[in-house]
Design a protein around this motif. Structure first.
Motif, PDB file in Angstrom:
ATOM      1  N   TYR A 144      -1.101  15.355  11.612  1.00  0.00           N
ATOM      2  CA  TYR A 144      -1.418  15.325  10.187  1.00  0.00           C
ATOM      3  C   TYR A 144      -1.439  13.921   9.614  1.00  0.00           C
ATOM      4  O   TYR A 144      -1.910  13.713   8.511  1.00  0.00           O
ATOM      5  CB  TYR A 144      -0.357  16.112   9.400  1.00  0.00           C
ATOM      6  N   PHE A 145      -0.878  12.970  10.365  1.00  0.00           N
ATOM      7  CA  PHE A 145      -0.603  11.671   9.772  1.00  0.00           C
ATOM      8  C   PHE A 145      -1.823  11.059   9.082  1.00  0.00           C
ATOM      9  O   PHE A 145      -1.768  10.661   7.924  1.00  0.00           O
ATOM     10  CB  PHE A 145      -0.040  10.703  10.815  1.00  0.00           C
ATOM     11  N   GLN A 146      -2.928  11.021   9.823  1.00  0.00           N
ATOM     12  CA  GLN A 146      -4.105  10.369   9.264  1.00  0.00           C
ATOM     13  C   GLN A 146      -4.558  11.053   7.974  1.00  0.00           C
ATOM     14  O   GLN A 146      -4.908  10.389   7.009  1.00  0.00           O
ATOM     15  CB  GLN A 146      -5.244  10.323  10.296  1.00  0.00           C
ATOM     16  N   SER A 147      -4.504  12.370   7.964  1.00  0.00           N
ATOM     17  CA  SER A 147      -5.010  13.017   6.759  1.00  0.00           C
ATOM     18  C   SER A 147      -4.034  12.868   5.593  1.00  0.00           C
ATOM     19  O   SER A 147      -4.451  12.858   4.437  1.00  0.00           O
ATOM     20  CB  SER A 147      -5.415  14.468   7.036  1.00  0.00           C
ATOM     21  N   ILE A 148      -2.753  12.694   5.889  1.00  0.00           N
ATOM     22  CA  ILE A 148      -1.801  12.381   4.813  1.00  0.00           C
ATOM     23  C   ILE A 148      -2.152  11.031   4.197  1.00  0.00           C
ATOM     24  O   ILE A 148      -2.241  10.875   2.977  1.00  0.00           O
ATOM     25  CB  ILE A 148      -0.351  12.362   5.349  1.00  0.00           C
ATOM     26  N   VAL A 149      -2.387  10.056   5.074  1.00  0.00           N
ATOM     27  CA  VAL A 149      -2.703   8.716   4.588  1.00  0.00           C
ATOM     28  C   VAL A 149      -4.021   8.726   3.812  1.00  0.00           C
ATOM     29  O   VAL A 149      -4.130   8.139   2.736  1.00  0.00           O
ATOM     30  CB  VAL A 149      -2.779   7.723   5.765  1.00  0.00           C
ATOM     31  N   ASP A 150      -5.009   9.439   4.348  1.00  0.00           N
ATOM     32  CA  ASP A 150      -6.298   9.497   3.663  1.00  0.00           C
ATOM     33  C   ASP A 150      -6.162  10.120   2.286  1.00  0.00           C
ATOM     34  O   ASP A 150      -6.732   9.643   1.316  1.00  0.00           O
ATOM     35  CB  ASP A 150      -7.310  10.309   4.490  1.00  0.00           C
ATOM     36  N   PHE A 151      -5.384  11.188   2.233  1.00  0.00           N
ATOM     37  CA  PHE A 151      -5.232  11.856   0.949  1.00  0.00           C
ATOM     38  C   PHE A 151      -4.559  10.943  -0.077  1.00  0.00           C
ATOM     39  O   PHE A 151      -4.948  10.896  -1.236  1.00  0.00           O
ATOM     40  CB  PHE A 151      -4.415  13.143   1.119  1.00  0.00           C
ATOM     41  N   SER A 152      -3.547  10.217   0.379  1.00  0.00           N
ATOM     42  CA  SER A 152      -2.806   9.385  -0.568  1.00  0.00           C
ATOM     43  C   SER A 152      -3.566   8.114  -0.926  1.00  0.00           C
ATOM     44  O   SER A 152      -3.249   7.465  -1.924  1.00  0.00           O
ATOM     45  CB  SER A 152      -1.438   9.035   0.016  1.00  0.00           C
ATOM     46  N   GLU A 153      -4.543   7.730  -0.089  1.00  0.00           N
ATOM     47  CA  GLU A 153      -5.351   6.522  -0.334  1.00  0.00           C
ATOM     48  C   GLU A 153      -4.509   5.255  -0.431  1.00  0.00           C
ATOM     49  O   GLU A 153      -4.806   4.371  -1.217  1.00  0.00           O
ATOM     50  CB  GLU A 153      -6.188   6.675  -1.617  1.00  0.00           C
ATOM     51  N   ILE A 154      -3.446   5.169   0.335  1.00  0.00           N
ATOM     52  CA  ILE A 154      -2.665   3.933   0.302  1.00  0.00           C
ATOM     53  C   ILE A 154      -2.561   3.331   1.697  1.00  0.00           C
ATOM     54  O   ILE A 154      -1.568   2.713   2.054  1.00  0.00           O
ATOM     55  CB  ILE A 154      -1.244   4.157  -0.265  1.00  0.00           C
ATOM     56  N   GLU A 155      -3.616   3.527   2.457  1.00  0.00           N
ATOM     57  CA  GLU A 155      -3.664   3.026   3.834  1.00  0.00           C
ATOM     58  C   GLU A 155      -3.137   1.592   3.955  1.00  0.00           C
ATOM     59  O   GLU A 155      -2.375   1.263   4.849  1.00  0.00           O
ATOM     60  CB  GLU A 155      -5.116   3.092   4.334  1.00  0.00           C
ATOM     61  N   ALA A 156      -3.562   0.735   3.013  1.00  0.00           N
ATOM     62  CA  ALA A 156      -3.230  -0.689   3.106  1.00  0.00           C
ATOM     63  C   ALA A 156      -1.729  -0.927   3.000  1.00  0.00           C
ATOM     64  O   ALA A 156      -1.222  -1.946   3.456  1.00  0.00           O
ATOM     65  CB  ALA A 156      -3.961  -1.463   2.015  1.00  0.00           C
ATOM     66  N   PHE A 157      -1.006   0.012   2.386  1.00  0.00           N
ATOM     67  CA  PHE A 157       0.426  -0.210   2.145  1.00  0.00           C
ATOM     68  C   PHE A 157       1.315   0.664   3.015  1.00  0.00           C
ATOM     69  O   PHE A 157       2.510   0.710   2.816  1.00  0.00           O
ATOM     70  CB  PHE A 157       0.745   0.070   0.672  1.00  0.00           C
ATOM     71  N   ILE A 158       0.691   1.368   3.958  1.00  0.00           N
ATOM     72  CA  ILE A 158       1.467   2.367   4.683  1.00  0.00           C
ATOM     73  C   ILE A 158       2.585   1.725   5.514  1.00  0.00           C
ATOM     74  O   ILE A 158       3.613   2.333   5.763  1.00  0.00           O
ATOM     75  CB  ILE A 158       0.545   3.269   5.555  1.00  0.00           C
ATOM     76  N   ASP A 159       2.402   0.458   5.890  1.00  0.00           N
ATOM     77  CA  ASP A 159       3.467  -0.198   6.656  1.00  0.00           C
ATOM     78  C   ASP A 159       4.318  -1.137   5.800  1.00  0.00           C
ATOM     79  O   ASP A 159       5.004  -2.010   6.309  1.00  0.00           O
ATOM     80  CB  ASP A 159       2.865  -0.933   7.854  1.00  0.00           C
ATOM     81  N   THR A 160       4.267  -0.926   4.492  1.00  0.00           N
ATOM     82  CA  THR A 160       5.127  -1.675   3.577  1.00  0.00           C
ATOM     83  C   THR A 160       6.334  -0.812   3.250  1.00  0.00           C
ATOM     84  O   THR A 160       6.218   0.405   3.189  1.00  0.00           O
ATOM     85  CB  THR A 160       4.363  -1.956   2.262  1.00  0.00           C
TER      86      THR A 160
END
Ligand SMILES: Nc1ncnc2c1ncn2[C@@H]1O[C@H](COP(=O)(O)OP(=O)(O)OP(=O)(O)O)[C@@H](O)[C@H]1O
Ligand SMILES: [Mg+2]
Lengths: 261, 330
Positions: A144-160
């Motif tokens: 699910y990880f990718q679709s969670i990130v896509d939904f939240s639209e915060i890809e750029a900050f996911i490792d912050t």
């Protein structure tokens, strides 16, 4: 437009078969003791006095209801009327002093400003932590990880680290996780108000999709239009008591009335 | 006719909803665990609940280890530097300056094994006590068996303990002092005793700390004192000598399960303690006889384990009574 279609067909589908109850609250009462001293010194200084004078009040009083599968329940009421408290009791986060709550199915909760994130961990680590709490295995989360990130639209900050997130980003991630863990029951406490307009619309669309899939949603909101739009049942709380239980339109009217009390 | 075509998608959705409803109708109702049985059954129900969350526990332990040294350059090396500096201090000041090492052969091994085991106990209790408060963010938002938090602290304490164990064993091997004997079996036993008592205190104190924040600080002070109540930087021989004829004092001393475990641990890893050694410079030699370990040590260890398990049971019961109010008090 589509809204009424969805609701109409949703109700029609549900109308036929006998639907199971998924949440049942019986005589739920919650009393808070307002005792401010937490340290030894304060306890000793106020010993005896604090026993007599400790303020307590009922945040919930004899709340009874049953919710059938697929219902969207709006929980409304004035500030401090006990909505968040009721949601926490439903989620098992606090124990009622009296009565009990029974429920079945997987539950995801979005309580007051976001999920339980750990501020020092990155968004990615928090996604894994949270989905593990909600009962997903590591492998399922990978999926699910990718679709969670896509939904939240915060890809750029996911490792912050999430302590550097804005409140909107925080809620985006929390909401994205909650809707991806395949919950049967979703509790939402006012969190959507923080998202920007496009994201709020996205959330609404998701909630409607959830309704069609027969998931149960319990929504706390101060927005009358949102409640009328989404909910097929409304519970009005006033000083910890349920003062109205019924349809959305009547519920809003009852809410306005309850303010005057 | 039309009705079969147009709502095609609608039908699918309807059946999704229906399937869900059917599945839910089959499920039994759940009440949250802490509202469940308040007796012996409740203890085992909680254990099962925790076992169900194994994966989460694993994640939390990693998280604890990671977040502790997250923003530091040397990272987890810090968990080694602290005990090594402690070793240096005790070795130089207690051992050499105050002369404690004169009666204790291989003083470095002796002290480091004591510090390693003590580190496990102290860290389990002190981080465990703070664990519920420091995880307040999670506890206020989601339901999960809250015992997991003191257990996660314990897990990270175990990790640090194992790292130190590796250093200790390497040192022992380098010094040519590896004890090839049955005494080695005392090591896991000592570990288990310390672990049980550590978890017991961590569980009960973490719950009490929510309602009385002073506990956290009291614990720190208590640990400083308790450090000297166990034979870590002084030897059992010294204890025996100083009580002289009042041997009942030794029984009191050994009532502390940690002192007992400490002796067992040293008996396992500190080979010199069980041998006759000659110490000192040529011309000024002293013969150090083997340590007179307590006579009924094995029995005492068994009793300490059983008592620990009973205490753990009560600790969990107390925790479970208190946890219903955690979220509102944090
Ligand atoms: N942990 C707590 N300790 C003491 N009192 C509390 C606690 N949590 C809530 N209360 C009290 O319980 C009452 C109900 O609070 P609750 O948060 O449920 O209100 P609410 O209906 O969600 O209000 P709002 O619309 O402002 O979110 C309030 O008077 C609040 O002060
Ligand atoms: Mg609220």
């Amino acid at each position: 437009m589509t809204v009424s279609d969805v609701t109409a067909s949703g109700t029609a589908n549900r109308g036929g078969a006998q639907l199971p109850v998924v949440v049942r609250a019986e005589n739920v009462s919650k009393r808070f003791v307002i005792r401010k001293e937490k340290s030894l010194k304060e306890r000793i200084v106020n010993f005896g006095r604090s026993q007599k004078h400790k303020d307590d009040f009922w945040a919930l009083r004899d709340v009874n209801f049953e919710i059938t599968a697929g219902t969207t329940l709006g929980l409304v009421g004035a500030n401090g009327s006990g909505k968040s408290t009721l949601l926490k009791v439903l989620g098992g986060i606090i124990e009622p002093n009296d009565g009990f709550v029974e429920r079945r199915g997987r539950l995801a909760a979005l309580l007051e400003l976001g999920a339980g994130f750990h501020p020092d961990l990155t968004g990615r680590e928090n996604v894994y932590l949270n989905s593990s709490i909600l009962g997903l295995s590591r492998k399922q989360t990978d999926e699910y990880f990718q679709s969670i990130v896509d939904f939240s639209e915060i890809e750029a900050f996911i490792d912050t680290q999430v302590k550097f997130y804005s409140s909107g980003m925080y809620v985006r991630l929390a909401f994205a996780i909650a809707v991806h863990v395949d919950p049967d029951i979703l509790l939402v406490d006012e969190v959507l108000a923080v998202g920007d307009e496009p994201f709020q619309e996205k959330c609404m669309a998701k909630i409607k999709e959830f309704q069609q899939e027969g998931r149960t949603i319990i929504l706390v909101s101060h927005s009358a239009s949102q409640v009328e739009d989404l909910c097929d049942r409304v519970l009005v709380l006033s000083h910890g008591n349920v003062v109205f239980d019924g349809g959305a339109t009547d519920g809003i009217a009852a809410l306005r009335e309850s303010f005057d009390r | 006719m039309g009705s079969t075509e147009i709502p095609g998608n609608g039908h699918e959705l309807a059946s999704v909803a229906q399937q869900r409803a059917e599945r839910l109708a089959e499920l039994p109702f759940e009440v949250s665990v802490s509202a469940g049985p308040k007796s012996v059954g409740g203890f085992f129900a909680s254990i099962r609940e925790i076992a169900k969350h194994r994966e989460l526990l694993d994640l939390l332990i990693r998280r604890e280890l990671k977040s502790r040294y997250k923003d530091s350059t040397l990272g987890f090396l810090w968990s080694l530097i602290k005990p090594l500096v402690q070793l240096l201090i005790y070795y130089v000041f207690i051992g050499t300056v105050l002369g404690a090492s004169r009666g204790v052969p291989d003083f470095a091994i002796f002290v480091f094994s004591g510090l390693t085991l003590w580190g496990l106990y102290a860290e389990t209790i002190s981080t465990g006590t703070a664990s519920i408060i420091s995880n307040g963010g999670l506890i206020k938002k989601v339901y999960l068996p809250r015992e997991i938090f003191p257990l996660a602290s314990t897990g990270s304490a175990i990790f640090n303990f194992l790292v130190q164990m590796v250093v200790l064993l390497l040192a022992i091997i380098v010094l040519g002092q590896f004890p090839v004997s049955w005494n080695l079996l005392y090591v896991p036993v000592a570990f288990v005793v310390v672990l049980i008592w550590g978890v017991t205190f961590a569980v009960v104190l973490s719950a009490l700390n929510v309602f009385l924040r002073d506990i956290q600080y009291l614990v720190e002070v208590a640990m400083l004192l308790l450090f000297w109540a166990s034979p870590i930087v002084y030897s059992w021989t010294l204890v025996v000598q100083s009580v002289k004829t009042h041997t009942w004092l030794l029984d009191v001393y050994l009532l502390n399960p940690i002192s007992l475990a400490m002796l067992a641990f040293q008996r396992g890893l500190w080979q010199a303690g069980s041998q006759t050694r000659v110490l000192g410079d040529p011309g000024n030699l002293t013969v150090v006889p083997p340590v007179q370990w307590p006579a009924n040590m094995d029995l005492l260890l068994v009793l300490a384990t059983i008592a620990g398990l009973v205490a753990l049971f009560f600790a969990q019961r107390i925790f479970s009574r208190l946890q219903g109010n955690f979220a509102q008090e944090i």
